[in-house]
Design an enzyme around this catalytic site. Structure first.
Site, PDB file in Angstrom:
ATOM      1  CE  LYS A  21      -4.358   0.943   0.212  1.00 44.15           C
ATOM      2  NZ  LYS A  21      -5.915   0.392  -0.306  1.00 44.15           N
TER       3      LYS A  21
HETATM    4  P1  NAD Z   1     -12.461   8.229  -3.918  1.00 40.03           P
HETATM    5  O1  NAD Z   1     -11.699   9.152  -3.816  1.00 40.03           O
HETATM    6  O2  NAD Z   1     -12.652   8.132  -4.824  1.00 40.03           O
HETATM    7  O3  NAD Z   1     -13.880   8.360  -2.810  1.00 40.03           O
HETATM    8  C1  NAD Z   1     -13.929   8.536  -1.891  1.00 40.03           C
HETATM    9  C2  NAD Z   1     -15.206   9.132  -1.038  1.00 40.03           C
HETATM   10  O4  NAD Z   1     -15.064   9.336  -0.068  1.00 40.03           O
HETATM   11  C3  NAD Z   1     -15.393  10.312  -1.245  1.00 40.03           C
HETATM   12  O5  NAD Z   1     -17.182  10.211  -1.600  1.00 40.03           O
HETATM   13  C4  NAD Z   1     -15.559  11.162  -0.510  1.00 40.03           C
HETATM   14  O6  NAD Z   1     -16.623  12.567  -0.626  1.00 40.03           O
HETATM   15  C5  NAD Z   1     -16.051  10.936   0.959  1.00 40.03           C
HETATM   16  N1  NAD Z   1     -16.268  10.606   2.255  1.00 40.03           N
HETATM   17  C6  NAD Z   1     -14.569  11.062   2.764  1.00 40.03           C
HETATM   18  N2  NAD Z   1     -14.419  11.376   3.786  1.00 40.03           N
HETATM   19  C7  NAD Z   1     -15.575  10.822   4.103  1.00 40.03           C
HETATM   20  C8  NAD Z   1     -16.603  11.580   5.583  1.00 40.03           C
HETATM   21  N3  NAD Z   1     -15.858  11.745   6.418  1.00 40.03           N
HETATM   22  N4  NAD Z   1     -17.785  10.818   5.374  1.00 40.03           N
HETATM   23  C9  NAD Z   1     -18.036  10.471   4.015  1.00 40.03           C
HETATM   24  N5  NAD Z   1     -17.682  10.748   3.234  1.00 40.03           N
HETATM   25  C10 NAD Z   1     -16.652  10.426   2.735  1.00 40.03           C
HETATM   26  O7  NAD Z   1     -11.691   6.630  -2.587  1.00 40.03           O
HETATM   27  P2  NAD Z   1     -12.321   4.981  -3.651  1.00 40.03           P
HETATM   28  O8  NAD Z   1     -11.483   4.737  -4.270  1.00 40.03           O
HETATM   29  O9  NAD Z   1     -13.764   5.198  -3.425  1.00 40.03           O
HETATM   30  O10 NAD Z   1     -12.043   4.262  -1.847  1.00 40.03           O
HETATM   31  C11 NAD Z   1     -12.874   4.481  -0.733  1.00 40.03           C
HETATM   32  C12 NAD Z   1     -12.794   3.424  -0.223  1.00 40.03           C
HETATM   33  O11 NAD Z   1     -12.913   1.853  -0.503  1.00 40.03           O
HETATM   34  C13 NAD Z   1     -12.007   3.292   0.677  1.00 40.03           C
HETATM   35  O12 NAD Z   1     -11.581   2.680   2.258  1.00 40.03           O
HETATM   36  C14 NAD Z   1     -10.781   1.996   0.019  1.00 40.03           C
HETATM   37  O13 NAD Z   1      -9.973   1.996   0.488  1.00 40.03           O
HETATM   38  C15 NAD Z   1     -11.107   1.495  -0.468  1.00 40.03           C
HETATM   39  N6  NAD Z   1     -11.416   0.690  -1.936  1.00 40.03           N
HETATM   40  C16 NAD Z   1     -11.024   1.259  -2.296  1.00 40.03           C
HETATM   41  C17 NAD Z   1     -11.068   0.355  -4.013  1.00 40.03           C
HETATM   42  C18 NAD Z   1     -10.897   0.979  -4.960  1.00 40.03           C
HETATM   43  O14 NAD Z   1     -10.900   0.228  -6.160  1.00 40.03           O
HETATM   44  N7  NAD Z   1     -10.755   2.157  -5.421  1.00 40.03           N
HETATM   45  C19 NAD Z   1     -10.593  -1.014  -4.147  1.00 40.03           C
HETATM   46  C20 NAD Z   1     -11.054  -1.508  -2.478  1.00 40.03           C
HETATM   47  C21 NAD Z   1     -10.847  -1.221  -1.476  1.00 40.03           C
END
Ligand code: NAD
Length: 411
Positions: free
Chosen positions: A104
């Protein structure tokens, strides 16, 4: 917060190690990260001032294949959080059986304060600091919070300046640069398949289920779109700007279009506004935390209405909350399985890059469905035969496979 993330990851690992009967020495070996890199990233900002940021790459384990894991740009990123997330990746790639280890990365930065050109510079500086330890057969980053296909394109380009054309160095790239069809939707789609597999095993169906989602970025918005397409009703979503509920069901496409224009849901008129964290306890059947870690705690777990929690985010549930959910009979589909659709399609992207042969989107989605189904079979078998939670079952499967690979390779 991030110290908690590491403590939680270690707690879940230790519980699984106990079930598997691993010795103390082996547990220490499996938990200890292989390499931790910390680099200075200094850029010249658009206004002429200098900005210095700290970037991290943690390579947790590569017994089963090259290190693999996302890159997070967030102001709470530190070495402990990245280490916790790297460990989760090791078990996750193992649970779904893709031939990668776990890693990571992240940069401690508030991206809302940087312009596009500043973000490009920052990403390139980060690559300058880590290019010697990443590569298509070494360590392959991907998007995570506040990074996206454009970020991956900058990494691909900067890495090429050192090592030549090597699209397999990152996944989640734009399709024009060797990205895979279906990758953007993959984590949300994996959440859907995970939930469908559980419902099938427990005699339920998605049609008519009321769903609330925290986070409306890549994972949350795709999950909203795909769950709605299967007949579920999205009754609430939340992002950084707050929570938005509509008992009649929100218009997901309208919300996505609004965010594309305004960055967040602030000012969106398609739902009633509530406090952001209230989304977690809003009345619904299925809750999908898809933002930050550590949001379901002993303080709010008792008030969670959902009977199924699909962990789109990494590490959203603390061990204390997990215990409360177990007592309440809530099915928690754990992150290391529920959100593994992203890394699974990243594996497909990497395989396509290595072969210079590209798949139709239909094939990507079908292969993802197959991987999620097979993984669920193993996980559900452990859940039932050992009478343990799905989280423990996933850890038993994930840690068990890494342990065997490690033992086969020898010290
Ligand atoms: P992203 O940056 O695309 O979106 C993040 C979202 O979370 C945004 O809508 C933001 O406004 C919101 N957010 C941030 N702080 C917040 C809060 N305090 N309360 C409510 N909403 C809040 O990120 P993502 O890629 O969608 O990742 C989201 C989660 O999924 C993370 O935990 C990440 O580790 C996990 N994840 C992502 C992937 C991937 O392929 N992108 C894969 C596995 C896991």
């Amino acid at each position: 917060m991030s110290k908690d993330a590491l403590e939680n990851a270690n707690f879940y690992f230790d519980s699984a190690a106990k079930i598997l009967g691993l010795s103390h020495d082996v547990s220490v070996q499996l938990k200890t990260p292989h390499r931790q890199v910390k680099v200075e990233c200094t850029i010249q900002k658009d206004d002429g001032t200098i900005g210095t940021y700290v970037g991290y790459r943690v390579q947790h384990d590569n017994a089963r294949g090259p290190f693999k894991g996302g890159l997070r740009y967030h102001y709470e990123v530190d070495d402990q959080e990245v280490t916790a997330l790297a460990q989760l990746m090791t078990w996750k790639t193992s649970v779904v059986g893709v031939p990668f280890g776990g890693g990571k990365g992240g940069i401690n930065v508030d991206t809302s304060k940087l312009s596009e050109s500043e973000l490009s510079q920052l990403t390139r500086k980060f690559v300058d600091g880590i290019y010697e330890v990443i590569g298509p057969t070494t360590d392959i980053p991907a998007p995570d919070m506040y990074t996206n296909a454009q970020t991956m394109a900058w990494i691909f380009d900067q890495y090429a300046k050192y090592r030549g054309y090597a699209p397999g160095v990152v996944t989640g790239k734009p399709v024009e640069l060797g990205g895979s069809l279906g990758r953007a939707a993959a984590t949300g789609r994996g959440c859907l398949f995970a939930c469908q597999n559980l419902l099938e095993a427990t005699g339920g169906t998605l049609a008519g289920k009321r769903v609330a989602i925290q986070g409306f970025g890549n994972v949350g918005s795709w999950a909203a779109r795909l769950f709605a397409a299967e007949g579920a009703k999205i009754v609430g979503v939340a992002d950084l700007s707050g929570g938005y509920v509509n008992e009649a069901g929100i218009d997901v496409e309208d919300a996505i279009a609004y965010v594309a224009q305004h960055r967040t849901l602030a000012g969106w008129s398609g739902a009633d506004r509530i406090d952001g964290s209230a989304i977690l306890v809003t009345d619904c059947d299925i809750l999908i935390p898809a933002a930050l870690g550590g949001v379901l705690t002993k303080e709010n777990a008792g008030d969670v209405a959902a009977k199924v929690i699909v962990e789109g985010a990494n590490g959203p549930t603390t061990p204390q909350a997990d215990e409360i959910f177990a007592k309440k009979g809530v099915h928690v589909i754990p992150d290391i399985y529920a959100n593994a659709g992203g890394v699974t399609v990243s594996y497909f992207e990497w395989a396509q890059n290595m072969q210079h042969f590209y798949w139709e989107e239909e094939k990507v989605n079908e292969e993802l469905r197959r991987v999620m189904k097979n993984a669920f079979g193993a996980l559900w078998h452990e859940t039932k035969s050992r009478n343990i939670s799905m989280r423990m079952a996933a850890y038993v499967v994930g840690v068990g496979r890494v342990h065997r690979a490690t033992a086969l390779r020898g010290v």
